[in-house]
Design a protein around this motif. Structure first.
Motif, PDB file in Angstrom:
ATOM      1  N   HIS A  43       0.815  -1.217   0.000  1.00  0.00           N
ATOM      2  CA  HIS A  43       0.000   0.000   0.000  1.00  0.00           C
ATOM      3  C   HIS A  43       0.845   1.262   0.000  1.00  0.00           C
ATOM      4  O   HIS A  43       2.066   1.245   0.186  1.00  0.00           O
ATOM      5  CB  HIS A  43      -0.949  -0.008   1.202  1.00  0.00           C
ATOM      6  CG  HIS A  43      -0.257   0.090   2.532  1.00  0.00           C
ATOM      7  ND1 HIS A  43       0.129   1.292   3.084  1.00  0.00           N
ATOM      8  CD2 HIS A  43       0.115  -0.870   3.431  1.00  0.00           C
ATOM      9  CE1 HIS A  43       0.692   1.082   4.267  1.00  0.00           C
ATOM     10  NE2 HIS A  43       0.703  -0.221   4.503  1.00  0.00           N
ATOM     11  N   TRP A  44       0.173   2.399  -0.178  1.00  0.00           N
ATOM     12  CA  TRP A  44       0.839   3.700  -0.150  1.00  0.00           C
ATOM     13  C   TRP A  44       0.771   4.300   1.243  1.00  0.00           C
ATOM     14  O   TRP A  44       0.105   3.753   2.139  1.00  0.00           O
ATOM     15  CB  TRP A  44       0.250   4.629  -1.203  1.00  0.00           C
ATOM     16  CG  TRP A  44      -1.200   5.061  -1.010  1.00  0.00           C
ATOM     17  CD1 TRP A  44      -2.193   4.425  -0.309  1.00  0.00           C
ATOM     18  CD2 TRP A  44      -1.796   6.229  -1.568  1.00  0.00           C
ATOM     19  NE1 TRP A  44      -3.373   5.116  -0.396  1.00  0.00           N
ATOM     20  CE2 TRP A  44      -3.157   6.243  -1.170  1.00  0.00           C
ATOM     21  CE3 TRP A  44      -1.326   7.272  -2.370  1.00  0.00           C
ATOM     22  CZ2 TRP A  44      -4.037   7.256  -1.541  1.00  0.00           C
ATOM     23  CZ3 TRP A  44      -2.218   8.271  -2.744  1.00  0.00           C
ATOM     24  CH2 TRP A  44      -3.550   8.255  -2.331  1.00  0.00           C
ATOM     25  N   ALA A  45       1.461   5.450   1.436  1.00  0.00           N
ATOM     26  CA  ALA A  45       1.507   6.059   2.764  1.00  0.00           C
ATOM     27  C   ALA A  45       0.169   6.622   3.197  1.00  0.00           C
ATOM     28  O   ALA A  45      -0.077   6.817   4.387  1.00  0.00           O
ATOM     29  CB  ALA A  45       2.571   7.164   2.802  1.00  0.00           C
ATOM     30  N   GLY A  46      -0.725   6.883   2.235  1.00  0.00           N
ATOM     31  CA  GLY A  46      -2.024   7.444   2.576  1.00  0.00           C
ATOM     32  C   GLY A  46      -3.033   6.444   3.082  1.00  0.00           C
ATOM     33  O   GLY A  46      -4.149   6.829   3.444  1.00  0.00           O
ATOM     34  N   ILE A 134       5.840 -15.456  -8.493  1.00  0.00           N
ATOM     35  CA  ILE A 134       5.452 -14.407  -7.545  1.00  0.00           C
ATOM     36  C   ILE A 134       5.712 -13.055  -8.197  1.00  0.00           C
ATOM     37  O   ILE A 134       6.761 -12.843  -8.808  1.00  0.00           O
ATOM     38  CB  ILE A 134       6.237 -14.530  -6.230  1.00  0.00           C
ATOM     39  CG1 ILE A 134       5.934 -15.874  -5.545  1.00  0.00           C
ATOM     40  CG2 ILE A 134       5.902 -13.373  -5.291  1.00  0.00           C
ATOM     41  CD1 ILE A 134       6.806 -16.149  -4.335  1.00  0.00           C
ATOM     42  N   VAL A 135       4.752 -12.147  -8.080  1.00  0.00           N
ATOM     43  CA  VAL A 135       4.882 -10.791  -8.597  1.00  0.00           C
ATOM     44  C   VAL A 135       4.654  -9.834  -7.435  1.00  0.00           C
ATOM     45  O   VAL A 135       3.802 -10.083  -6.572  1.00  0.00           O
ATOM     46  CB  VAL A 135       3.870 -10.516  -9.727  1.00  0.00           C
ATOM     47  CG1 VAL A 135       3.837  -9.037 -10.089  1.00  0.00           C
ATOM     48  CG2 VAL A 135       4.203 -11.351 -10.951  1.00  0.00           C
ATOM     49  N   ALA A 136       5.394  -8.739  -7.405  1.00  0.00           N
ATOM     50  CA  ALA A 136       5.203  -7.698  -6.390  1.00  0.00           C
ATOM     51  C   ALA A 136       4.697  -6.434  -7.063  1.00  0.00           C
ATOM     52  O   ALA A 136       5.198  -6.041  -8.120  1.00  0.00           O
ATOM     53  CB  ALA A 136       6.503  -7.420  -5.658  1.00  0.00           C
ATOM     54  N   ALA A 137       3.696  -5.793  -6.454  1.00  0.00           N
ATOM     55  CA  ALA A 137       3.144  -4.550  -6.990  1.00  0.00           C
ATOM     56  C   ALA A 137       2.827  -3.626  -5.834  1.00  0.00           C
ATOM     57  O   ALA A 137       2.490  -4.082  -4.735  1.00  0.00           O
ATOM     58  CB  ALA A 137       1.890  -4.822  -7.818  1.00  0.00           C
ATOM     59  N   GLY A 138       2.920  -2.305  -6.073  1.00  0.00           N
ATOM     60  CA  GLY A 138       2.625  -1.390  -4.992  1.00  0.00           C
ATOM     61  C   GLY A 138       2.545   0.041  -5.450  1.00  0.00           C
ATOM     62  O   GLY A 138       2.875   0.370  -6.599  1.00  0.00           O
ATOM     63  N   ALA A 139       2.096   0.904  -4.541  1.00  0.00           N
ATOM     64  CA  ALA A 139       1.902   2.316  -4.818  1.00  0.00           C
ATOM     65  C   ALA A 139       2.726   3.150  -3.840  1.00  0.00           C
ATOM     66  O   ALA A 139       2.743   2.869  -2.637  1.00  0.00           O
ATOM     67  CB  ALA A 139       0.422   2.689  -4.690  1.00  0.00           C
ATOM     68  N   SER A 140       3.413   4.177  -4.355  1.00  0.00           N
ATOM     69  CA  SER A 140       4.182   5.122  -3.542  1.00  0.00           C
ATOM     70  C   SER A 140       5.224   4.382  -2.711  1.00  0.00           C
ATOM     71  O   SER A 140       6.135   3.786  -3.277  1.00  0.00           O
ATOM     72  CB  SER A 140       3.230   5.949  -2.677  1.00  0.00           C
ATOM     73  OG  SER A 140       3.899   7.003  -2.031  1.00  0.00           O
ATOM     74  N   ILE A 141       5.146   4.385  -1.393  1.00  0.00           N
ATOM     75  CA  ILE A 141       6.137   3.633  -0.619  1.00  0.00           C
ATOM     76  C   ILE A 141       6.091   2.163  -1.007  1.00  0.00           C
ATOM     77  O   ILE A 141       7.127   1.486  -1.044  1.00  0.00           O
ATOM     78  CB  ILE A 141       5.930   3.800   0.899  1.00  0.00           C
ATOM     79  CG1 ILE A 141       4.562   3.295   1.358  1.00  0.00           C
ATOM     80  CG2 ILE A 141       6.130   5.253   1.314  1.00  0.00           C
ATOM     81  CD1 ILE A 141       4.398   3.247   2.879  1.00  0.00           C
ATOM     82  N   GLY A 142       4.904   1.660  -1.316  1.00  0.00           N
ATOM     83  CA  GLY A 142       4.770   0.285  -1.754  1.00  0.00           C
ATOM     84  C   GLY A 142       5.309   0.043  -3.149  1.00  0.00           C
ATOM     85  O   GLY A 142       5.664  -1.086  -3.500  1.00  0.00           O
ATOM     86  N   ALA A 143       5.380   1.110  -3.967  1.00  0.00           N
ATOM     87  CA  ALA A 143       5.962   0.987  -5.300  1.00  0.00           C
ATOM     88  C   ALA A 143       7.441   0.668  -5.204  1.00  0.00           C
ATOM     89  O   ALA A 143       7.964  -0.192  -5.926  1.00  0.00           O
ATOM     90  CB  ALA A 143       5.749   2.281  -6.088  1.00  0.00           C
ATOM     91  N   ASP A 144       8.136   1.378  -4.300  1.00  0.00           N
ATOM     92  CA  ASP A 144       9.532   1.043  -4.052  1.00  0.00           C
ATOM     93  C   ASP A 144       9.646  -0.304  -3.353  1.00  0.00           C
ATOM     94  O   ASP A 144      10.532  -1.104  -3.672  1.00  0.00           O
ATOM     95  CB  ASP A 144      10.188   2.134  -3.214  1.00  0.00           C
ATOM     96  CG  ASP A 144      10.506   3.369  -4.033  1.00  0.00           C
ATOM     97  OD1 ASP A 144      11.409   3.308  -4.881  1.00  0.00           O
ATOM     98  OD2 ASP A 144       9.840   4.397  -3.836  1.00  0.00           O
TER      99      ASP A 144
END
Length: 242
Positions: A43-46, A134-144
């Motif tokens: 997830h993202w920081a928000g 396995i795949v990793a996906a994320g947004a903002s902090i989760g993107a990194d």
């Protein structure tokens, strides 16, 4: 791991530890098939892992979507494309430390430990997954976290993560995104990555553009939306850059 015929519960709460002993909370959405590819969503920081719930149900493809009040576009499953019949992915989400209901502080180094721990749980603890897909996906902090965690997992345990998909990275977890992408490209086998950003989100646009590789693809949108805000109903087509 379970055999190919044993049904798995539709949702499992997973409590696990980061390498410094921090207790983390996760949710595992098993696929309808066993074994199945797994997607780790960060997830993202928000927000926290609850931001992914409807997307997780959609990927899981077990008819569970539509249980969440659609207060944000990513919680409204009515516009998600139909999943092909018989296609089902396992999904694992978790909440970064200090981020229940949204992150209260910015703990870059410690969040990196959290992302690594989640990837290790995905490979070594979760039942019913295909450990080579396995795949990793994320947004903002989760993107990194997605890119960082994907490379870390393969470096520590051998090929397991086969891709990283990032909405608005920004070098948020101390690891330079461009260096992580270069490391994924240099892996054996090489691992593809994709980066999404809007042109007005300067930090993320710069981060995505600085990275390079033969398997690396970026997607650009107008405006300045960041992270989960890139998930919008009726958004205009992006420009793909290879």
């Amino acid at each position: 791991r379970g055999d190919h015929f044993r049904p798995l519960h539709r949702l499992q709460q997973i409590q696990f530890l980061a390498s410094d002993g921090q207790v983390l909370e996760g949710l595992y959405y098993p696929a309808a098939t066993n074994p199945a590819p797994l997607i780790v969503l960060m997830h993202w920081a928000g927000g926290d892992q609850r931001d992914w719930v409807e997307i997780a149900y959609w990927l899981q493809n077990r008819g569970l979507g539509g249980q969440t009040e659609p207060s944000q576009p990513w919680l409204d499953p009515s516009w998600f494309p139909a999943m092909p019949e018989g296609v089902s992915y396992g999904v694992f989400t978790f909440t970064f430390r200090g981020c229940e209901g949204g992150c209260k502080t910015f703990d870059r180094e410690l969040w990196l430990l959290d992302a690594q721990a989640a990837m290790e749980v995905a490979l070594n603890i979760l039942d019913g997954i295909d450990s080579e897909r396995i795949v990793a996906a994320g947004a903002s902090i989760g993107a990194d976290g997605a890119a960082d965690g994907c490379y870390w997992l393969n470096d520590k345990f051998g090929p397991a993560c086969v891709g990283a998909f990032s909405f608005s990275p920004g070098n948020y977890l101390t690891q330079p995104y461009k260096e992580v992408i270069a490391s994924l490209e240099a892996s054996v086998p090489p691992v593809p990555a994709q980066c999404l950003y809007s042109v007005g989100d300067t930090e993320s646009a710069t981060t995505c553009k600085e990275a390079d590789g033969t398997l690396y693809v970026t997607h650009e949108w107008e405006g300045s939306d960041h992270g989960m805000m890139l998930i919008q109903i009726g958004r205009a087509s992006c420009r793909e850059r290879v």
